[in-house]
Design an enzyme around this catalytic site. Structure first.
Site, PDB file in Angstrom:
ATOM      1  N   GLY B  11      16.557   3.215  -0.673  1.00  0.00           N
ATOM      2  CA  GLY B  11      17.395   2.696   0.408  1.00  0.00           C
ATOM      3  C   GLY B  11      18.290   1.580  -0.103  1.00  0.00           C
ATOM      4  N   ALA B  12      19.593   1.696   0.138  1.00  0.00           N
ATOM      5  CA  ALA B  12      20.560   0.717  -0.364  1.00  0.00           C
ATOM      6  C   ALA B  12      21.168  -0.088   0.771  1.00  0.00           C
ATOM      7  CB  ALA B  12      21.647   1.411  -1.172  1.00  0.00           C
ATOM      8  N   GLY B  13      20.394  -0.296   1.832  1.00  0.00           N
ATOM      9  CA  GLY B  13      20.810  -1.235   2.858  1.00  0.00           C
ATOM     10  C   GLY B  13      20.441  -2.645   2.426  1.00  0.00           C
ATOM     11  N   PHE B 115      23.569 -15.768  21.365  1.00  0.00           N
ATOM     12  CA  PHE B 115      23.116 -14.379  21.286  1.00  0.00           C
ATOM     13  C   PHE B 115      21.905 -14.197  22.193  1.00  0.00           C
ATOM     14  CE2 PHE B 115      23.476 -10.446  18.834  1.00  0.00           C
ATOM     15  CZ  PHE B 115      24.796 -10.532  18.430  1.00  0.00           C
ATOM     16  N   GLN B 235      13.856   0.126  20.801  1.00  0.00           N
ATOM     17  CA  GLN B 235      14.846  -0.721  21.478  1.00  0.00           C
ATOM     18  C   GLN B 235      16.078   0.068  21.920  1.00  0.00           C
ATOM     19  OE1 GLN B 235      17.361  -4.034  19.446  1.00  0.00           O
ATOM     20  NE2 GLN B 235      15.888  -5.073  20.761  1.00  0.00           N
ATOM     21  N   HIS B 237      19.672  -0.695  23.159  1.00  0.00           N
ATOM     22  CA  HIS B 237      20.648  -1.776  23.258  1.00  0.00           C
ATOM     23  C   HIS B 237      21.397  -1.617  24.580  1.00  0.00           C
ATOM     24  CE1 HIS B 237      24.052  -4.359  22.409  1.00  0.00           C
ATOM     25  NE2 HIS B 237      23.453  -4.787  21.319  1.00  0.00           N
ATOM     26  N   LEU B 247      27.962   1.170  19.392  1.00  0.00           N
ATOM     27  CA  LEU B 247      27.527  -0.169  19.778  1.00  0.00           C
ATOM     28  C   LEU B 247      28.691  -1.094  20.156  1.00  0.00           C
ATOM     29  CD1 LEU B 247      25.016  -2.011  19.852  1.00  0.00           C
ATOM     30  CD2 LEU B 247      25.598  -2.704  17.541  1.00  0.00           C
ATOM     31  N   GLU B 250      26.200  -7.458  21.177  1.00  0.00           N
ATOM     32  CA  GLU B 250      25.770  -8.497  22.094  1.00  0.00           C
ATOM     33  C   GLU B 250      26.651  -9.742  21.950  1.00  0.00           C
ATOM     34  OE1 GLU B 250      21.304  -8.624  22.975  1.00  0.00           O
ATOM     35  OE2 GLU B 250      21.635 -10.185  21.489  1.00  0.00           O
ATOM     36  N   ARG B 281      17.146  -7.987  25.023  1.00  0.00           N
ATOM     37  CA  ARG B 281      17.766  -6.674  25.202  1.00  0.00           C
ATOM     38  C   ARG B 281      17.000  -5.756  26.139  1.00  0.00           C
ATOM     39  NH1 ARG B 281      19.686  -5.840  18.911  1.00  0.00           N
ATOM     40  NH2 ARG B 281      21.561  -7.110  19.122  1.00  0.00           N
ATOM     41  N   HIS B 347      18.785   1.917  19.684  1.00  0.00           N
ATOM     42  CA  HIS B 347      19.407   1.049  18.694  1.00  0.00           C
ATOM     43  C   HIS B 347      18.490   0.685  17.532  1.00  0.00           C
ATOM     44  CE1 HIS B 347      22.194  -1.852  17.130  1.00  0.00           C
ATOM     45  NE2 HIS B 347      21.406  -2.872  17.355  1.00  0.00           N
ATOM     46  N   GLU B 377      13.912  -2.049   8.547  1.00  0.00           N
ATOM     47  CA  GLU B 377      13.580  -1.363   9.798  1.00  0.00           C
ATOM     48  C   GLU B 377      12.487  -0.318   9.632  1.00  0.00           C
ATOM     49  OE1 GLU B 377      16.996   0.078  11.957  1.00  0.00           O
ATOM     50  OE2 GLU B 377      15.770   1.004  13.508  1.00  0.00           O
ATOM     51  N   ARG B 388      12.932  -6.601  19.567  1.00  0.00           N
ATOM     52  CA  ARG B 388      13.583  -7.467  18.581  1.00  0.00           C
ATOM     53  C   ARG B 388      14.760  -8.208  19.211  1.00  0.00           C
ATOM     54  NH1 ARG B 388      18.117  -7.072  15.795  1.00  0.00           N
ATOM     55  NH2 ARG B 388      18.485  -4.830  16.065  1.00  0.00           N
ATOM     56  N   LEU B 394      19.228  -8.510  10.642  1.00  0.00           N
ATOM     57  CA  LEU B 394      19.823  -8.828   9.338  1.00  0.00           C
ATOM     58  C   LEU B 394      18.991  -9.897   8.634  1.00  0.00           C
ATOM     59  CD1 LEU B 394      23.692  -8.851  10.031  1.00  0.00           C
ATOM     60  CD2 LEU B 394      22.266  -7.020   9.119  1.00  0.00           C
TER      61      LEU B 394
END
Lengths: 237, 573
Positions: B11-13, B115, B235, B237, B247, B250, B281, B347, B377, B388, B394
């Site tokens: 995973g490259a997130g 937020f 969740q 959103h 999306l 928020e 949320r 979401h 995640e 969350r 992030l």
């Protein structure tokens, strides 16, 4: 409504020549071209290959040529092409790997050439480096780039000079030349100052026209040129 | 082919990249990504990253910790929430030092905005805690970390799909991956695997998630017998673009946007009198769904309006330009003068692979599985509990991605090279061969749509015993049908037809774990709301759900919640 698609097909491992294949698909005017592609693939022809992921113009996967214009398939809606046949082709100048999927490596190499990361010589402070709102604003537009390559695909200069670094690489160069925190500005400007660097651009404005994130690409390139001329007076050209 | 690296990160997130930066250089590390680099779904995060920097107004990490726990409806493990909130300022400064182009305050510091669920004084009023780069915060952090990884010489295998986790004697010895460009199946032999494969919002019909969000790592861990935790907490959103699910951050409400029903009423005043549109949320999504159910959707339909018309064009351009362009492109709407139709969209998954705050994946007895780590995640560190908070994701990725990297480096000292089992790729190769050999059968697209329909209808914001039982029956029937899928594409190059057929199995398997976990929780907490059990029940359900694969189907058990400072209280906003 029914949409008619003509899609570029090519598997370099099997096919000698590319061909175009026609499909008809039911679509709602508010749907995306990507939705149509998916419907074709999932219901009619699973052999079709293209990249996609976020489907709303953020990941940058589905850049392609739609009726001759480079764009993201997830950002173009069916209603924009009402009554027209839609021709889908891979990004120009990019090596086709399969159908609409192209080799992005040379494109990415071009961006890496200008070192798309912040270079600092001083140690960072304990908290953030300070940057004024005006300084931050200088890069506000270029940080929208999603590396989709539509600009580079659309650039007429690329077809004449394949060695040109291309508009996307220059957007990333701009991003760091004008980041007030970067400490290699002069070196970066010097690096841009070569025949295949910033200079081949002759203001066709195609990159600016197609950019899905509305980055004023041509303006950025011209700003870089002026900055080089202003900052590097003794340079030889 | 057989590849050999000390550490494989999948995973490259943001989680995978941040972990990689910790490990690369100190150990032979490779990163696998199913998508081309910089296409990972972290890039779609818009609003920002939370940290109590106090740049705009007074703020403390204790408030952030409390908000995270309350946001999670008290089923977040408090020791983990403490790590997150305390480490947040360091993590954000680190990103800034790497070059992330944050918006700035007039003094030149990182700008912050309000937020959902982030408050001052333990719930008294909204606080400006979200550090942001307009509404493309995830994308600029992703690009920054990716190029920083390239600069450090990180080895990346792009468009490689993980298809199997290879275990031997209850430890990890490698994984099997499919190379999209060639169709080749490879074995990656290694000493440690970090799963950072993201979420699985594609289980639902309307979602903000990418097509790549199919839960590959979560399902493959589950199939290998590893327990998943808190899978019932999904969740939704509050503000997806109506019909599309794209999306609308928020941040739109953080900057002053207001939700309105058919009568133009600011209905959140009734549901969350103190912080209104900036409630957590789950609270806002439930309020929207209630307005719609009670006939106050716009023109009686299934959406409400998000009103940004009073923010002014300047603020929209400077702070919310992406979402302004999304509604222009997809709806033809000018956010400066027109109302935006929105409805909840799937979401984020609070549940995932059970792991500790050090990133080590845990078995049912809570012992670390040697060589296996999870971050982001796909993991469940019990950080987000039942819901969350925005901007905590992030933050989770960079804080706990780094911690997982640190753990891997520590553990490599005693993780030995084990021989893989004989023919580690055979099972995957057989699976691909049998799919390609099946001459006719079901289309994977049809089964996927049917799964998304039933999950959305029966397992979304409001759930009952009956709706969940219906979902379970339908998902199990679809699993049977999925065994008869046939594909069109028998080729080797960029065969996404084949990959989508394989991903269908993951999605169905995870849908089943979500439903059985939701059936087991006979109370309402956070994002899990049961019409038949509308109250929170701390006596019986202040605990985590675990679900493990057995030959008789998913087996559900529980484990206690860690409570250190903040005892559970009624949750109002």
């Amino acid at each position: 409504m029914e949409m008619k698609f003509k899609i570029f097909r090519f598997d370099p491992e099997v096919d000698e020549e590319p061909r175009y294949q026609e499909y008809r698909v039911a679509a709602d005017p508010a749907e995306r071209i990507l939705d149509c592609l998916n419907r074709i693939k999932w219901e009619q022809d699973g052999t079709l290959s293209y990249r996609m992921s976020c489907a709303h113009g953020v990941c940058g996967s589905d850049g392609m040529r739609i009726n001759g214009t480079c764009a993201l398939a997830c950002q173009k809606l069916v209603r924009e092409y009402a009554d027209a046949e839609v021709t889908l082709e891979p990004l120009p100048f990019f090596r086709v790997l399969k159908d609409l999927t192209v080799d992005m490596n040379a494109f990415l190499e071009g961006i890496l050439y200008f070192r798309p990361w912040l270079i600092t010589l001083s140690d960072p402070p304990e908290q953030e480096r300070l940057q004024s709102q005006e300084e931050a604003k200088r890069v506000e537009e270029v940080i929208r780039c999603i590396l989709c390559a539509c600009c580079t695909g659309a650039c007429p200069v690329m077809s004449e000079n394949p060695n040109y670094v291309g508009p996307a690489a220059l957007v990333w160069a701009f991003r760091h030349v004008f980041d007030s925190r970067d400490e290699k500005r002069i070196e970066r400007l010097n690096q841009l100052d070569f025949p295949d660097g910033v200079w081949p651009c002759v203001n066709h404005f195609e990159c600016t026209r197609v950019c899905p994130k509305k980055i004023p690409v041509t303006k950025c390139i011209n700003t870089l040129k002026r900055e080089i001329e202003k900052t590097l007076p003794g340079r030889s050209q | 082919m057989i590849f050999k690296h000390d550490v494989i990160i999948v995973g490259a997130g943001l989680a995978g990249l941040r972990a990689a930066m910790e490990v690369a250089g100190a150990a032979d590390t490779a990163l696998l990504s199913k998508v081309y680099p910089t296409r990972s779904h972290s890039g779609a995060a818009q609003g920002g990253i939370a940290a109590a920097l106090g740049n705009e107004e007074e703020d403390f990490w204790e408030w952030h910790m409390y908000d995270t726990i309350k946001g999670g409806d008290y089923v977040a493990d408090q020791d983990v929430a403490e790590i997150l909130a305390k480490d947040a300022p360091r993590a954000v400064y680190e990103l800034e030092h790497m070059g992330v182009p944050f918006n700035r305050t007039p003094e030149g510091k990182i700008a912050q905005r309000a937020f959902g669920g982030h408050t001052r004084g333990f719930g008294k009023a909204p606080v400006k805690r979200a550090c942001y780069a307009a509404d493309r915060s995830g994308r600029v952090i992703l690009d920054t970390l990716y190029f920083e990884g390239v600069r450090k010489g990180l080895k990346i295998y792009p468009e490689f799909h993980m298809l199997d986790l290879v275990m031997k004697d209850n430890r990890v010895v490698g994984l099997v991956a499919y190379e999209l460009a060639t169709g080749e199946v490879h074995f990656f032999h290694c000493r440690a695997v970090l799963l950072a494969t993201g979420g699985y919002g594609k289980v639902f019909k309307t979602t903000s998630n990418a097509f790549a969000s199919t839960g590959d790592g979560v399902f493959l861990a589950y199939r290998a017998g590893i327990p998943l935790e808190d899978m019932e907490f999904v969740q939704f959103h509050p503000t997806g673009i109506y019909g599309l699910g794209v999306l609308i951050s928020e941040a739109a409400r953080g900057e002053g946007g207001i939700l309105r029903n058919h009568q133009g009423e600011r209905f959140m005043e009734r549901y969350a009198p103190t912080i209104k549109d900036l409630a957590a949320r789950d609270v806002v999504s439930r309020a929207i769904a209630t307005e719609i159910l009670e006939g106050r959707g716009i023109n009686g339909r299934d959406y409400v309006h998000l009103d940004l018309t009073h923010l002014g064009e300047k603020k929209l351009a400077e702070k919310l330009s992406d979402i302004t362009s999304f509604v222009k492109i997809y709806l033809g709407i000018d956010a400066a003068t027109e109302l935006i139709p929105v409805a909840p969209t799937c979401h984020y998954m609070m549940g995932g692979i059970q792991a500790g705050s050090h990133g080590r994946v845990l078995d049912t007895e809570q012992n670390p599985i040697p060589g296996l780590y999870a971050a982001g995640e796909c993991s469940c560190l019990s950080l987000h509990g039942a819901n969350r908070l925005g901007c905590n994701s992030l933050l989770d990725l960079v804080v706990f991605g780094r911690r997982a990297g640190t753990s891997i480096l520590q553990d490599l000292k005693h993780l030995s090279w084990d021989d893989p089992p004989a023919h580690p790729m055979k099972e995957v190769q057989d699976r691909i061969r049998s799919l390609k050999e099946r001459k006719s059968g079901e289309k994977h697209g049809r089964i996927r749509s049917a799964m998304q329909e039933t999950m959305t209808r029966n397992c979304s914001i409001f759930r009952t015993e009956q709706s969940l039982s219906q979902a379970l029956a339908e998902v199990r029937a679809l699993k049977q049908q999925a065994g008869r899928v046939a594909i069109d594409n028998l080729g080797t190059r960029f065969n996404t037809d084949l990959l989508e057929a394989l991903e269908l199995e993951y999605l169905l398997g995870l849908a089943e774990t979500i439903v059985v976990s939701a059936l087991g929780r006979k109370e309402s907490r956070g994002a899990h709301f049961r019409d038949d059990y509308p109250e929170r029940n701390d006596d019986d359900y202040l605990k985590h759900t675990l679900v493990q694969r057995t030959d008789d189907g998913p087996q559900v058990s529980t484990k206690p919640v860690t409570i250190t400072i903040y005892p559970p209280k009624p949750r109002t906003y």
